[in-house]
Design an enzyme around this catalytic site. Sequence first.
Site, short mmCIF file in Angstrom:
data_model
loop_
_atom_site.label_atom_id
_atom_site.label_comp_id
_atom_site.label_asym_id
_atom_site.label_seq_id
_atom_site.Cartn_x
_atom_site.Cartn_y
_atom_site.Cartn_z
CD1 TRP A 13 -2.49 1.48 2.53
CD2 TRP A 13 -2.73 1.72 0.32
NE1 TRP A 13 -3.47 2.42 2.31
CE2 TRP A 13 -3.63 2.58 0.95
CE3 TRP A 13 -2.69 1.70 -1.07
CZ2 TRP A 13 -4.50 3.43 0.26
CZ3 TRP A 13 -3.54 2.55 -1.78
CH2 TRP A 13 -4.43 3.41 -1.12
CE LYS A 81 -8.55 1.53 3.64
NZ LYS A 81 -9.01 0.92 2.38
CE LYS A 164 -11.71 -2.04 3.90
NZ LYS A 164 -10.61 -2.82 3.32
CG ASP A 217 -12.39 0.00 1.25
OD1 ASP A 217 -11.92 -0.86 0.49
OD2 ASP A 217 -11.75 0.50 2.19
CG ASN A 229 -9.04 -7.94 6.12
OD1 ASN A 229 -8.72 -8.23 7.26
ND2 ASN A 229 -8.59 -6.85 5.51
CD GLU A 254 -4.13 -3.49 10.33
OE1 GLU A 254 -4.52 -3.85 11.46
OE2 GLU A 254 -3.04 -2.92 10.14
#
Length: 304
Positions: A13, A81, A164, A217, A229, A254
């Site tokens: 990222w 996040k 999310k 998202d 995820n 995360e």
Amino acid sequence: MPKSVAILGAGAWGTALATLAKTNSHKVSMWSRQGSQTLAEVVQGADIVLSAVSMKGVRSVTSQLQSLPVSPETIFVTATKGLDPQTTCTPSQIWQETFPNHAVVVLSGPNLSKEIQQELPAATVVASSVMAAAEFVQVVFSSDRFRVYTNYDILGVELGGTLKNVMAIAAGVCDGLHLGTNAKAALLTRGLTEMVRIGVHWGAKLETFYGLSGLGDLLATCNSPLSRNYQVGYQLAVGQTLAEILAHIEGTAEGVNTTQVLVQLSKQQNIPMPITEQVHRLLQGEVTPRQALLELMLRDIKPE
């Protein structure tokens, strides 16, 4: 005019964001714990310091920066996040608490880093209580393949990207069990309802969750094998243990940590979070994927 951008975190990222700024002819320097440059060297003279470190590294980085001579004009951007397991703070709250006199901006959206690195088109949101700072960041990162919007609702934009991740684990389970399109549509719709319920309870604006950092998202992360995820949920559904999955996954999922923090908060604040609760029980090994599904399907019937 070219700006000086310091990127903290050299994962996928952080690297993708660095590439976007470089493409716009800005001067970019990157810092990681394994890198050769010190944090002081990387942030010196930076107009923007953008943090793309994992949630567990945020407090360490902010405390290190606190002792450095950072210009009062420097804008801090957080692209992390998650929720802090000790304090339940969001990343931007940690940054603002550490640097109360600086502008803090949240960057969040449907931004799978591998697609951005492939130069595929994408859009994101930058949110801040200081709109001039958000607009500054918007100009630095906007291009014909990366469209950047601004928003005042810093909490809503940040929570959309955080919450999310829990739903992405559930979506991965749904696909891993081959439950079909109807089930996936129902899951995402009720998942968004759960995100809105939590976010509004904490003070975010409802409409933010129907924008890029919420619904956008959610759609990206819950429908792509590129999402870490999603992969956690999918692999759990096909019989792998959480320890095995986390040992082989690239980067940090995360949502695993976020789920634990959310369940604690839901109990303290009496917020109904049925999907989050079942994801948590699944991650803890208390239920199988099919048992979690059954518990959701057999909840008391009620109006939508």
